[in-house]
Every structure is written in C-alpha cells, then in structure tokens.
Design a protein around this motif. Structure first.
Motif, PDB file in Angstrom:
ATOM      1  N   TRP A   1      60.313  14.929  10.692  1.00 27.05           N
ATOM      2  CA  TRP A   1      60.860  16.292  10.709  1.00 27.05           C
ATOM      3  C   TRP A   1      61.795  16.495  11.899  1.00 27.05           C
ATOM      4  O   TRP A   1      62.794  17.215  11.809  1.00 27.05           O
ATOM      5  N   LYS A   2      61.486  15.870  13.013  1.00 27.28           N
ATOM      6  CA  LYS A   2      62.390  15.944  14.165  1.00 27.28           C
ATOM      7  C   LYS A   2      63.695  15.222  13.858  1.00 27.28           C
ATOM      8  O   LYS A   2      64.784  15.706  14.192  1.00 27.28           O
ATOM      9  N   ALA A   3      63.581  14.071  13.220  1.00 27.39           N
ATOM     10  CA  ALA A   3      64.782  13.311  12.865  1.00 27.39           C
ATOM     11  C   ALA A   3      65.692  14.112  11.952  1.00 27.39           C
ATOM     12  O   ALA A   3      66.921  14.082  12.084  1.00 27.39           O
ATOM     13  N   MET A   4      65.092  14.858  11.012  1.00 21.02           N
ATOM     14  CA  MET A   4      65.856  15.639  10.041  1.00 21.02           C
ATOM     15  C   MET A   4      66.274  17.006  10.575  1.00 21.02           C
ATOM     16  O   MET A   4      66.792  17.834   9.846  1.00 21.02           O
ATOM     17  N   LEU A   5      66.049  17.232  11.870  1.00 20.30           N
ATOM     18  CA  LEU A   5      66.420  18.480  12.550  1.00 20.30           C
ATOM     19  C   LEU A   5      65.662  19.679  12.008  1.00 20.30           C
ATOM     20  O   LEU A   5      66.121  20.813  12.130  1.00 20.30           O
ATOM     21  N   ARG A   6      64.497  19.428  11.429  1.00 25.22           N
ATOM     22  CA  ARG A   6      63.640  20.539  10.995  1.00 25.22           C
ATOM     23  C   ARG A   6      62.829  21.065  12.163  1.00 25.22           C
ATOM     24  O   ARG A   6      62.656  22.277  12.327  1.00 25.22           O
TER      25      ARG A   6
ATOM     26  N   TYR B   1      78.145  11.802  -1.216  1.00 24.88           N
ATOM     27  CA  TYR B   1      76.937  12.572  -1.507  1.00 24.88           C
ATOM     28  C   TYR B   1      76.294  13.146  -0.247  1.00 24.88           C
ATOM     29  O   TYR B   1      76.057  12.434   0.721  1.00 24.88           O
ATOM     30  N   CYS B   2      76.004  14.432  -0.303  1.00 25.52           N
ATOM     31  CA  CYS B   2      75.222  15.122   0.721  1.00 25.52           C
ATOM     32  C   CYS B   2      74.248  16.008  -0.049  1.00 25.52           C
ATOM     33  O   CYS B   2      74.476  17.213  -0.235  1.00 25.52           O
ATOM     34  N   VAL B   3      73.173  15.391  -0.519  1.00 27.98           N
ATOM     35  CA  VAL B   3      72.281  16.076  -1.450  1.00 27.98           C
ATOM     36  C   VAL B   3      70.827  15.898  -1.022  1.00 27.98           C
ATOM     37  O   VAL B   3      70.493  15.017  -0.241  1.00 27.98           O
ATOM     38  N   ALA B   4      69.965  16.789  -1.570  1.00 30.82           N
ATOM     39  CA  ALA B   4      68.523  16.740  -1.305  1.00 30.82           C
ATOM     40  C   ALA B   4      68.291  16.679   0.205  1.00 30.82           C
ATOM     41  O   ALA B   4      68.772  17.543   0.927  1.00 30.82           O
ATOM     42  N   GLY B   5      67.572  15.659   0.680  1.00 30.17           N
ATOM     43  CA  GLY B   5      67.292  15.566   2.111  1.00 30.17           C
ATOM     44  C   GLY B   5      68.539  15.509   2.969  1.00 30.17           C
ATOM     45  O   GLY B   5      68.532  15.964   4.114  1.00 30.17           O
ATOM     46  N   GLY B   6      69.627  14.960   2.426  1.00 31.31           N
ATOM     47  CA  GLY B   6      70.885  14.956   3.163  1.00 31.31           C
ATOM     48  C   GLY B   6      71.411  16.358   3.397  1.00 31.31           C
ATOM     49  O   GLY B   6      71.905  16.689   4.478  1.00 31.31           O
ATOM     50  N   ALA B   7      71.297  17.211   2.362  1.00 32.13           N
ATOM     51  CA  ALA B   7      71.735  18.603   2.503  1.00 32.13           C
ATOM     52  C   ALA B   7      70.812  19.366   3.435  1.00 32.13           C
ATOM     53  O   ALA B   7      71.230  20.352   4.053  1.00 32.13           O
ATOM     54  N   GLU B   8      69.556  18.923   3.551  1.00 31.19           N
ATOM     55  CA  GLU B   8      68.637  19.590   4.471  1.00 31.19           C
ATOM     56  C   GLU B   8      68.945  19.211   5.915  1.00 31.19           C
ATOM     57  O   GLU B   8      68.903  20.066   6.813  1.00 31.19           O
ATOM     58  N   ILE B   9      69.280  17.957   6.169  1.00 30.07           N
ATOM     59  CA  ILE B   9      69.730  17.582   7.507  1.00 30.07           C
ATOM     60  C   ILE B   9      70.994  18.350   7.868  1.00 30.07           C
ATOM     61  O   ILE B   9      71.160  18.822   8.992  1.00 30.07           O
ATOM     62  N   LEU B  10      71.897  18.482   6.901  1.00 25.26           N
ATOM     63  CA  LEU B  10      73.153  19.204   7.145  1.00 25.26           C
ATOM     64  C   LEU B  10      72.892  20.590   7.711  1.00 25.26           C
ATOM     65  O   LEU B  10      73.618  21.066   8.591  1.00 25.26           O
ATOM     66  N   GLN B  11      71.851  21.252   7.216  1.00 21.88           N
ATOM     67  CA  GLN B  11      71.550  22.607   7.675  1.00 21.88           C
ATOM     68  C   GLN B  11      71.102  22.656   9.127  1.00 21.88           C
ATOM     69  O   GLN B  11      71.092  23.716   9.755  1.00 21.88           O
ATOM     70  N   GLY B  12      70.734  21.506   9.689  1.00 26.72           N
ATOM     71  CA  GLY B  12      70.373  21.447  11.094  1.00 26.72           C
ATOM     72  C   GLY B  12      71.551  21.173  12.004  1.00 26.72           C
ATOM     73  O   GLY B  12      71.396  21.161  13.224  1.00 26.72           O
ATOM     74  N   THR B  13      72.730  20.940  11.422  1.00 25.39           N
ATOM     75  CA  THR B  13      73.928  20.697  12.227  1.00 25.39           C
ATOM     76  C   THR B  13      74.631  22.023  12.519  1.00 25.39           C
ATOM     77  O   THR B  13      74.379  23.035  11.877  1.00 25.39           O
ATOM     78  N   ASP B  14      75.560  21.982  13.466  1.00 27.19           N
ATOM     79  CA  ASP B  14      76.195  23.217  13.935  1.00 27.19           C
ATOM     80  C   ASP B  14      77.570  23.471  13.313  1.00 27.19           C
ATOM     81  O   ASP B  14      77.930  24.610  13.029  1.00 27.19           O
ATOM     82  N   ILE B  15      78.342  22.420  13.126  1.00 29.24           N
ATOM     83  CA  ILE B  15      79.699  22.518  12.587  1.00 29.24           C
ATOM     84  C   ILE B  15      79.824  21.437  11.518  1.00 29.24           C
ATOM     85  O   ILE B  15      79.318  20.332  11.696  1.00 29.24           O
ATOM     86  N   ARG B  16      80.493  21.750  10.394  1.00 35.14           N
ATOM     87  CA  ARG B  16      80.480  20.833   9.257  1.00 35.14           C
ATOM     88  C   ARG B  16      81.865  20.631   8.670  1.00 35.14           C
ATOM     89  O   ARG B  16      82.571  21.597   8.376  1.00 35.14           O
ATOM     90  N   VAL B  17      82.204  19.362   8.470  1.00 35.23           N
ATOM     91  CA  VAL B  17      83.480  18.962   7.893  1.00 35.23           C
ATOM     92  C   VAL B  17      83.183  18.109   6.664  1.00 35.23           C
ATOM     93  O   VAL B  17      82.291  17.256   6.697  1.00 35.23           O
ATOM     94  N   ALA B  18      83.923  18.322   5.591  1.00 36.94           N
ATOM     95  CA  ALA B  18      83.678  17.568   4.356  1.00 36.94           C
ATOM     96  C   ALA B  18      84.968  17.008   3.781  1.00 36.94           C
ATOM     97  O   ALA B  18      86.012  17.670   3.801  1.00 36.94           O
ATOM     98  N   GLY B  19      84.895  15.797   3.258  1.00 44.27           N
ATOM     99  CA  GLY B  19      85.982  15.258   2.461  1.00 44.27           C
ATOM    100  C   GLY B  19      86.047  15.992   1.131  1.00 44.27           C
ATOM    101  O   GLY B  19      85.032  16.470   0.612  1.00 44.27           O
ATOM    102  N   GLU B  20      87.227  16.084   0.545  1.00 43.53           N
ATOM    103  CA  GLU B  20      87.412  16.952  -0.616  1.00 43.53           C
ATOM    104  C   GLU B  20      86.624  16.511  -1.844  1.00 43.53           C
ATOM    105  O   GLU B  20      86.374  17.314  -2.741  1.00 43.53           O
ATOM    106  N   SER B  21      86.198  15.254  -1.904  1.00 43.65           N
ATOM    107  CA  SER B  21      85.404  14.794  -3.046  1.00 43.65           C
ATOM    108  C   SER B  21      83.902  14.789  -2.760  1.00 43.65           C
ATOM    109  O   SER B  21      83.123  14.292  -3.582  1.00 43.65           O
ATOM    110  N   ALA B  22      83.497  15.337  -1.638  1.00 45.13           N
ATOM    111  CA  ALA B  22      82.074  15.361  -1.298  1.00 45.13           C
ATOM    112  C   ALA B  22      81.300  16.216  -2.304  1.00 45.13           C
ATOM    113  O   ALA B  22      81.838  17.168  -2.887  1.00 45.13           O
TER     114      ALA B  22
END
Length: 266
Positions: free
Chosen positions: A93-98, A113-134
C-alpha cells in the motif's frame, strides 16, 4: 542507485526517475516492482538533492494493474522479496501511494495502459501527463472485484463525483482526451513525449525553493480534509516559517539582482 528487476531508478539532475520495468506484462505490478517503488519513494525523500520525482513505465505502457500470480509468490521473482512483505505487511500500500505520500512532488508520465492498480497509483501522484493514445480505467467491477487501492475515496475528491462514479461503476476504458476533460490528467502530448513533458515540469519545480515547494504540497493535502477555516489556519502555520528561511531571503535577493536564485535548503 537502487531498484529491482521490475523497477529501474535513475537520476536526471535533481529529478529521480522511477520506471516500472516489466514491459512484457504491460508493467503489471509484481513483488519486485512494489518493493522497488517503495524504496524509491523513501530514497527520494531522504535525499535532499532530489527535488522532484517522475514515475513512468517502460515499453509504451504505464501499468496494467496487479499481477495476482506474481503477488502470490509463484516463482523466484516473488519469493526473494517475501521477507520484505512479512516485515512490513503494509509495504504494497505504501508502494502504491495509498498509505504513503512522498514529500517531494511526484509527476506521472503515462503512455499506453494506465488501468486498475495503475490508475490507483496515478491517483497518488501530484501532476499527470499522458500520451494521446493512453488508456485509463478502473476495471475491477467488470471482474466482480473492488478497487481497494483507494479509488472510491480519492477519485471523487480529484474529479467531479459524477465522472468518478461513472468510471468506478462502469469499468469502461477512457481515452487520454476524456481523462483530461474530466481532470484526471493535466496534459495530453503526442505519443512517446509524456516523459519529456514530465521532465520539463520537473525542471520548473526544481528551479523553485525546495522548502517552499514541499510546504506548499503538504498544505494542499492537509487542507483537503479540513474545513476552509481550519485549512486557512493550518496554511498559516506551514507558510509563515517559510518566510524566515535563508532560501526565502535568497529568493528575494536574486529577484532584486536579476539572477537565478541559489537555494540551499536552509
């Protein structure tokens, strides 16, 4: 510099870059990756020379979520890290920023792909950049599962509730353009350019006073759970001491002298 077979670490100036490195599995989470991630967060916070963190994925994907087979410890890649998990049952949970928030700003550079657990880690980040096909999504309900990495709590606080509930309850994929439209990511760039854009943002952060940056980040997250009045009071407690630092005085001198400031974290 640390890292594991599924998590690579490198420095670029004052930025620590953590790369989820299991491209053959679209960077699905494994024990080596989780251990490496947690160690990376800790290393960044303990090193005063690091002023920002960029999290990205190798091979054109960010993270496709949990790899249940690997996490069950089937095979040597999971077994050699079993002692770390036994010593700290909260490590994943610490690793996943929960259950952990780095004091340094964390910028996500998302491709693929940024899905499931990947999308949950994303929510622990502060600023987010995505490629257009993400592709983004929380697919758990489609499999009869629960997004227990924090999404039912954090997502409605980060994007409008109607969008959060649609994402959580339908389990459908979202394009990068949709993710930006609902506020899940801040920038959409051409495919392959997410890391470069994240590093540009990191450099802008690195040029600022580190004590001020960390105090601002801490204040934003602290205030999120407070009333406006309590949040404003807490802001003063965090903010006023920054004005008494040598870095604050250096910033003012540098402005007057028309030169870049030399912050010393003091």
């Amino acid at each position: 510099m640390g890292g594991t077979e599924h998590l690579s670490v490198r420095r670029e100036g004052a930025t620590l870059i953590l790369t989820l490195n299991r491209p053959e599995a679209k960077n699905a989470l494994s024990l080596p990756m989780l251990v490496g991630l947690y160690d990376g967060w800790v290393a960044a916070d303990e090193d005063d020379a690091v002023r920002s963190i960029v999290l990205t994925g190798a091979g054109g994907s960010f993270c496709a979520g949990m790899d249940l087979k690997a996490l069950a410890g089937n095979g040597m890649e999971g077994e050699r890290y079993r002692d770390r998990m036994r010593a700290d049952p909260d490590l994943h949970w610490k690793a996943m920023l929960r259950h952990h928030r780095p004091r340094k700003p964390v910028i996500a550079a998302v491709e693929g792909y940024c899905v499931a657990g990947g999308a949950e880690i994303l929510q622990g980040t502060d600023i987010r950049v995505a490629g257009e096909s993400a592709t983004f999504g929380l697919f758990e309900v489609r499999r009869g599962l629960f997004p227990i990495g924090g999404s039912t709590v954090r997502l409605p606080r980060q994007i409008p509730r109607t969008h959060a509930l649609e994402m959580l309850l339908t389990g459908r994929p979202y394009s990068a353009a949709e993710a930006a439209a609902i506020g899940l990511v801040g920038h959409v760039v051409p495919d392959g350019a997410a890391l470069d854009k994240a590093l540009v943002i990191a450099e802008q952060i690195n040029a600022c006073g580190p004590l001020a940056v960390e105090a601002v980040k801490a204040s934003v997250y602290e205030a999120a759970s407070l009333s406006e009045a309590d949040g404003l009071a807490a802001e003063l407690k965090r903010g006023w001491p920054v004005f008494d630092t040598a870095d604050a005085k250096e910033g003012s001198r540098a402005f007057a002298e028309k030169r870049p400031p030399e912050f010393r974290r003091a």
